[in-house]
Structure formats: structure tokens, C-alpha cells
Design a protein around this motif. Structure first.
Motif, PDB file in Angstrom:
ATOM      1  N   VAL A 229     -11.889   6.189   0.333  1.00 42.45           N
ATOM      2  CA  VAL A 229     -12.283   5.412  -0.606  1.00 42.45           C
ATOM      3  C   VAL A 229     -13.885   5.081  -0.188  1.00 42.45           C
ATOM      4  O   VAL A 229     -14.168   4.469   0.769  1.00 42.45           O
TER       5      VAL A 229
ATOM      6  N   PHE B  32     -14.256   1.310 -12.166  1.00 42.89           N
ATOM      7  CA  PHE B  32     -13.026   0.274 -12.398  1.00 42.89           C
ATOM      8  C   PHE B  32     -13.822  -1.089 -12.533  1.00 42.89           C
ATOM      9  O   PHE B  32     -14.966  -1.133 -12.125  1.00 42.89           O
TER      10      PHE B  32
ATOM     11  N   GLY C 186      -7.831   5.111   4.747  1.00 46.51           N
ATOM     12  CA  GLY C 186      -6.365   4.952   4.756  1.00 46.51           C
ATOM     13  C   GLY C 186      -5.675   6.362   4.120  1.00 46.51           C
ATOM     14  O   GLY C 186      -6.211   7.206   4.395  1.00 46.51           O
ATOM     15  N   THR C 187      -4.555   6.009   3.445  1.00 41.11           N
ATOM     16  CA  THR C 187      -4.030   7.344   2.753  1.00 41.11           C
ATOM     17  C   THR C 187      -5.121   7.842   1.980  1.00 41.11           C
ATOM     18  O   THR C 187      -5.587   9.130   2.104  1.00 41.11           O
ATOM     19  N   SER C 188      -5.536   7.006   1.083  1.00 43.97           N
ATOM     20  CA  SER C 188      -6.670   7.558   0.240  1.00 43.97           C
ATOM     21  C   SER C 188      -8.183   7.471   1.066  1.00 43.97           C
ATOM     22  O   SER C 188      -7.974   6.512   1.922  1.00 43.97           O
TER      23      SER C 188
ATOM     24  N   LEU D  78     -15.910   3.651  -7.667  1.00 38.27           N
ATOM     25  CA  LEU D  78     -15.132   4.127  -6.477  1.00 38.27           C
ATOM     26  C   LEU D  78     -15.285   5.575  -6.677  1.00 38.27           C
ATOM     27  O   LEU D  78     -15.258   6.312  -7.612  1.00 38.27           O
TER      28      LEU D  78
ATOM     29  N   SER E  36       0.855  -1.298   0.094  1.00 38.12           N
ATOM     30  CA  SER E  36      -0.058   0.057   0.095  1.00 38.12           C
ATOM     31  C   SER E  36       0.891   1.154   0.040  1.00 38.12           C
ATOM     32  O   SER E  36       2.106   1.082  -0.217  1.00 38.12           O
ATOM     33  N   THR E  37       0.402   2.431   0.060  1.00 40.33           N
ATOM     34  CA  THR E  37       1.006   3.685   0.066  1.00 40.33           C
ATOM     35  C   THR E  37       2.098   3.677   1.223  1.00 40.33           C
ATOM     36  O   THR E  37       3.079   4.121   1.024  1.00 40.33           O
TER      37      THR E  37
ATOM     38  N   ASP F 194      -5.859  -2.093  -4.748  1.00 39.94           N
ATOM     39  CA  ASP F 194      -5.968  -2.445  -3.496  1.00 39.94           C
ATOM     40  C   ASP F 194      -7.657  -2.461  -3.052  1.00 39.94           C
ATOM     41  O   ASP F 194      -7.986  -3.206  -2.189  1.00 39.94           O
ATOM     42  N   ASN F 195      -8.211  -1.456  -3.957  1.00 38.98           N
ATOM     43  CA  ASN F 195      -9.807  -1.487  -3.385  1.00 38.98           C
ATOM     44  C   ASN F 195     -10.467  -2.820  -3.643  1.00 38.98           C
ATOM     45  O   ASN F 195     -11.168  -3.160  -3.188  1.00 38.98           O
TER      46      ASN F 195
ATOM     47  N   TRP G 169      -0.150   7.247  -6.816  1.00 39.96           N
ATOM     48  CA  TRP G 169      -1.688   7.919  -7.291  1.00 39.96           C
ATOM     49  C   TRP G 169      -1.769   9.069  -6.719  1.00 39.96           C
ATOM     50  O   TRP G 169      -2.685   9.817  -7.143  1.00 39.96           O
TER      51      TRP G 169
ATOM     52  N   VAL H 295     -13.136   8.635  -4.503  1.00 40.38           N
ATOM     53  CA  VAL H 295     -11.630   8.617  -3.947  1.00 40.38           C
ATOM     54  C   VAL H 295     -11.127   9.880  -3.802  1.00 40.38           C
ATOM     55  O   VAL H 295     -11.313  10.792  -4.603  1.00 40.38           O
TER      56      VAL H 295
ATOM     57  N   GLN I 206      -1.363  -0.550  -4.008  1.00 39.76           N
ATOM     58  CA  GLN I 206      -1.962   0.839  -4.173  1.00 39.76           C
ATOM     59  C   GLN I 206      -1.906   0.971  -5.796  1.00 39.76           C
ATOM     60  O   GLN I 206      -1.216   0.451  -6.581  1.00 39.76           O
ATOM     61  N   GLN I 207      -3.106   1.355  -6.299  1.00 38.77           N
ATOM     62  CA  GLN I 207      -3.587   1.604  -7.587  1.00 38.77           C
ATOM     63  C   GLN I 207      -2.837   2.760  -8.105  1.00 38.77           C
ATOM     64  O   GLN I 207      -2.233   3.866  -7.656  1.00 38.77           O
ATOM     65  N   HIS I 208      -2.473   2.607  -9.640  1.00 36.62           N
ATOM     66  CA  HIS I 208      -2.358   3.794 -10.614  1.00 36.62           C
ATOM     67  C   HIS I 208      -0.711   3.891 -10.825  1.00 36.62           C
ATOM     68  O   HIS I 208      -0.400   4.794 -11.843  1.00 36.62           O
TER      69      HIS I 208
ATOM     70  N   ARG J 232      -8.838  15.074  -5.295  1.00 33.12           N
ATOM     71  CA  ARG J 232      -9.211  14.422  -6.600  1.00 33.12           C
ATOM     72  C   ARG J 232     -10.596  14.340  -6.828  1.00 33.12           C
ATOM     73  O   ARG J 232     -11.136  14.361  -7.949  1.00 33.12           O
TER      74      ARG J 232
END
Ligand SMILES: Nc1ncnc2c1ncn2[C@@H]1O[C@H](COP(=O)(O)OP(=O)(O)O)[C@@H](O)[C@H]1O
Ligand SMILES: O=C(CO)[C@@H](O)[C@H](O)COP(=O)(O)O
Length: 495
Positions: free
Chosen positions: A281, A300, A277-279, A310, A10-11, A257-258, A90, A312, A70-72, A358
Motif C-alpha cells: 500500500v 477512501f 504487508g500481505t498487501s 491509496l 489483519s490478513t 487497517d490503512n 480483499w 494497493v 483488513q479492509q473490504h 489489483r
């Protein structure tokens, strides 16, 4: 009793759980920190993975492993398997202008038409988080690096590749060398790139080389092979996992991760997960991919063959970390302070855009404290305002899902900051709904472990997702406090 390992890269950290493939029972676990920052050399993820594996008692006895991540994030590789520059994550917003440019270009200069065109093509309106915008940024800002790109991977793809024994030429920890064609991914993480249409070919999805080329100026790069949800991508190198078993450890396709959390929670249509979390969601599974041209919802894919919708935010658990710094308190102190202030903090409102934002798409925004009065200048009011502001951003996300017609039957709260008693007390006041807290767990890593068990079962001819159960430990209820969202809504758009 075969064991399986699930990884969450993860982040902020790498977490590993080792579970029984049959029952899902937790056997061992370990974790290790990642460095801070919105660009990170992936070698830190590899080091943290190895440290977490040691902390979990090693992986020699696991029969399958899968990685959620972690995505992206953009991991750009040269022909020798070297990472060309630190991965852009991300939450790195430097590609915001690239996102605007790509949206305008697909809409032939009309930003609104472009937004809908991207949503139709890949499920999401482009914002700085998505991988494709980072490729355009690379082309514009670092053309010499862009020219060297031979393959593009996501964080979880890259870590799976390293687990299989591949990596930079000459690196002793990568005995199989830099075979870029050995990279693989899954539909959920590919769906967050901006150059993959998860709805194509009967829902299996396909890459869009035309969009990749629009961003990078060429499409002659290797993209990871997209696996079926329970297909093995290879075997872990014996120096990493499975060395005590005949045939070694299978590696699952992994997941964003989601999508990993969704699999870990066993989400079905009607379920909503709120992850802090860091994000931040808010997510829901749905049968079909959405195409929200407003950009509030990303369409997604999940890790089973469904879609994952999602909303986010960039500002979640770290808003609380910032509050702890401002107030010089620990987690318990922050929660005690916040719970001693009234709902609505006597008019003190934090718009929490500490890292830009975002959703809504405001990459250059900063945070603001509104409504300062003599009576709300106390640490308790400030603590509560930080938590309320962060949760209001997520409540807006839930409204966006509602506006898409998503059914809301069960809401679950997960992620690091969901452990805070103040978050648990204030969330139902803001969301106006009962909120379930699942048993403490690492739901992304758990989802990856469940996928690993599925891959193991599929390899011996059983196609079903293992029936591991998730228990809701507590259901939080509270009288709604509409003042909190009303005063937030009044100031949110002033920034
Ligand atoms: N008791 C707590 N109260 C508030 N925040 C917490 C608590 N425990 C952990 N956190 C926060 O949770 C975050 C990590 O959550 P996690 O879901 O692991 O994030 P990520 O998956 O993005 O790495 C950190 O910012 C940490 O400060
Ligand atoms: O960008 C997104 C989802 O689109 C984030 O959710 C990242 O996937 C990072 O997740 P965490 O590390 O915060 O769990």
C-alpha cells in the motif's frame, strides 16, 4: 494511568497492543495467527483475538479498545447473527467479473464512463477487492446464500460486535445475542465497501442503498451504523475487556487497517506511507476525496475526517515468502542473497503477479520471470529480482499518487516485510527518495489504540486526538538505480 487497547485484525494475524492513554507508552502486546486463504470463517478471527488478548496479559484493565482491520472482506450475516458463508477477503479475485459487470452497468455499457461514474460516486473504480463486487458475486454464484443475507459487515465491524457481546443466537460467547442493529463501523472502512460515499453530507458520508441494490438486487439489509471518529460504539462485554473498571471498556469506531496505520503514524498532508504487508500500500492523506477514473488510486477516508488516497497491490510480503520457498532460505538468507547481487539483477526481472493483481487491475494475471541469461541464473540474482519486482509495483503506486498532484515531503516504510535489510537497502534505490523507518511498531494496532485513547478523552469532554509522537528511527538513503524501474517498465505490460 488509564490503559487502552488497539487491535489489528489483519490478513495474516491478530495483533494487540496495550498502551498508556496519556503518553502512548507501550505496556504489553500479544499476537496470534490467522489461517491462510482468501476466504476465512470469521470464527478464526475471534479465536485469534482471544489468543492474542491472553498473550497480551488480558484486557480486564483497559478503559477503551478499538479495532483496525483488513479492509473490504465480506461478512454476510443471517437474521440469527450466523455468518452465512466464510468471509470473502480483499485478496479474493473471484468477483473480478462482477466488478466488470457493475462498472459496465453504471456506465450504461461504456466501461470507461462506468469507471468514472463509480469513482465519482464512491471514490474508487470497482475491482474485485471491494465488498460490493463480492455481494454481486454472491447474488450470481450462491443465490440461496444471497437470499439469507440480513446484514453485511466488514471484518473490523464484526469483531467489534463480538467484543461488545453480540453474536450468533445460542452461542455462549455472545451473551447479548444476535442484535444486528448493534453493528457499527467508521467512515474509513465504510469508504472501502463501494456503497458508501465518504464525501456526502459535508464529508461525514452516507450509504448508497441504490448501489447496494444494484449489486445484491435489494437493499433491505442492515448496514453498520457509521460513527464519528471519536464516538464510542458501545461497551465491551465484561467477559472480554474492562471487567476490573467501573463502567467497563468503551469500544471505539475502529478503522480500516490503512487508516489505522495513518492514525498510528500521525500522518499529515505531505506524508506518504509505504506498507509492505500481505498487501502493498502506498498512501497519503488529503483534505478532499479524489475520484480517479483510471482506477490507480482509491479515494477512501481516513480515521480523522480527512481523505486517504491509496494505491494497493495484491503482491507484497508474500512475494518474499515465495522467494524464500523457491530458494529454501530464511528471511536473513534471502536478504543476504539479494544484497550480494547487483542492482537490476543483471537483467532478471520478476513481474510479481503471483496472486493476480489489483493495481494495475489484472485479476487473472500470473507472475513472470523475464530476461533469463546464463549469468543471472544464481540464487542471489533470483532473490534480488523478487524484491525488486515487488518494490517496482509499489513505485508505480507512488507515481500514480504523484500524478494526482499529491505532495511528497516525507516517506515512511512500514509492514512486516519492511524489516528486511534487503528491502531497506533496495527501496531508496528504486523510489529515488530518502525513506524513513519509524521505530519498530504495529502501526495499525497503534492507530487503533490512539483512537481508543481519543474516544476515552472525548467521553470526558476533551475533543483532541491524543498527542502521541512517532519517531523516525532511521532514514535510508541510496544512489538511485534507474535501471531497475526501466527494465521493469519494459516487461510489466507484456503479461
Ligand atoms: N524480516 C522479514 N523479511 C521479510 N518479510 C518479513 C519479515 N518479517 C515478516 N515478514 C513478512 O511480513 C508479512 C506479515 O506482515 P504484516 O504487515 O503483519 O501483514 P498483514 O498485516 O497483511 O497480516 C508476512 O508475509 C511475513 O513473512
Ligand atoms: O485491500 C486493502 C486496502 O484497500 C488491503 O490493504 C487490506 O486492507 C489488507 O491489508 P493487510 O492485511 O495487507 O495489511
Amino acid at each position: 494511568m488509564p490503559l487502552v487497547a488497539g487491535v489489528d485484525t489483519s490478513t495474516q494475524s491478530c495483533k494487540i497492543v496495550i498502551r498508556s492513554a496519556e503518553t502512548g507508552e507501550l505496556v504489553r502486546s500479544g499476537s496470534a495467527k490467522h489461517p491462510d486463504g482468501t476466504e476465512v470463517d470469521p470464527s478464526h478471527w475471534w479465536a485469534a483475538f482471544q489468543e492474542a488478548a491472553r498473550a497480551a496479559g488480558g484486557l480486564d484493565d483497559v478503559a477503551a479498545i478499538a479495532v483496525g482491520g483488513q479492509q473490504h472482506g465480506l461478512v454476510a450475516l443471517d437474521p440469527d447473527g450466523n455468518v452465512i458463508r466464510p468471509a470473502l477477503l480483499w485478496n479474493d479475485t473471484r468477483s473480478a467479473q462482477a466488478a466488470r459487470d457493475l462498472v459496465a452497468e453504471l456506465g450504461s455499457g461504456d466501461a470507461e464512463a462506468g469507471a468514472q461514474a463509480w469513482a465519482d460516486a464512491v471514490g474508487s473504480v470497482l475491482v474485485a477487492s471491494l465488498t460490493i463486487t463480492k455481494l454481486r458475486w454472491l447474488r450470481d454464484a450462491e443465490p440461496e446464500n444471497a437470499a439469507r443475507v440480513a446484514a453485511v459487515a466488514l471484518p473490523h465491524d464484526w469483531l467489534s460486535w463480538r467484543i461488545a457481546g453480540y453474536g450468533p443466537a445460542g452461542d455462549p460467547s455472545a451473551p447479548l445475542g444476535p442484535d444486528l442493529t448493534a453493528l457499527f463501523t467508521d467512515r474509513s472502512d465504510a469508504s472501502g465497501t463501494g456503497y458508501f460515499d465518504a464525501s456526502a453530507i459535508g464529508g461525514m458520508g452516507e450509504y448508497r442503498p441504490d448501489l447496494l441494490s444494484l449489486a445484491l438486487g435489494r437493499d433491505d439489509v442492515v448496514l453498520p451504523r457509521v460513527l464519528e471518529p471519536s464516538e464510542a460504539g458501545g461497551v465491551a462485554h465484561p467477559s472480554v475487556a474492562g471487567s476490573s473498571l467501573d463502567g467497563g471498556a468503551l469500544i471505539g469506531p475502529g478503522a480500516g487497517d490503512n487508516a489505522g496505520a495513518s492514525l498510528g503514524l500521525g500522518m499529515e498532508p505531505g506524508d506518504i506511507a509505504i506498507s509492505i504487508g500481505t498487501s502493498g500500500v502506498v498512501s497519503a492523506v488529503a483534505p478532499d476525496r479524489t475520484a480517479d477514473g483510471s482506477g490507480a488510486i482509491n479515494g477512501f477516508a481516513d480515521a480523522t475526517g480527512n481523505s486517504l488516497m491509496l494505491a494497493v497491490t495484491l503482491n507484497a510480503a508474500r512475494v518474499l515468502d515465495a522467494a524464500r520457498t523457491v530458494l529454501d532460505v530464511d528471511f536473513a538468507g534471502l536478504a543476504d542473497l539479494a544484497l550480494s547481487a547487483p542492482a537490476g539483477s543483471d537483467g532478471l526481472v520478476l513481474v510479481p503477479y503471483l496472486e493476480g493483481e489489483r493495481t494495475p487491475n489484472r485479476p487473472d494475471a500470473t507472475g513472470t520471470l523475464h530476461g533469463l541469461r546464463l549469468k543471472n541464473q544464481t540464487p542471489a540474482h533470483v532473490a534480488r529480482a523478487y524484491i525488486e519486482g515487488m518494490l517496482c509495483g509499489l513505485a508505480d503506486g507512488l507515481d500514480a499518487l504523484r500524478a494526482q498532484g499529491v505532495p511528497i515531503e516525507r516517506v515512511m516504510l512500514i509492514g512486516g516485510a519492511a524489516q528486511s535489510p534487503a528491502v531497506q537497502a533496495i527501496a531508496p534505490q528504486i523510489f529515488g527518495l530518502p525513506i524513513g523507518i519509524p521505530e519498530p511498531g504495529e502501526y495499525v494496532a497503534d492507530g487503533a489504540a490512539r483512537q481508543a485513547a481519543w474516544v476515552l478523552a472525548a467521553a470526558s469532554g476533551d475533543g483532541a486526538v491524543p498527542a502521541w509522537s512517532t519517531t523516525i528511527a532511521t532514514t535510508l538513503e541510496a544512489d538511485p538505480a534507474p535501471v531497475i524501474r526501466a527494465q521493469y517498465a519494459a516487461v510489466r505490460d507484456l503479461v
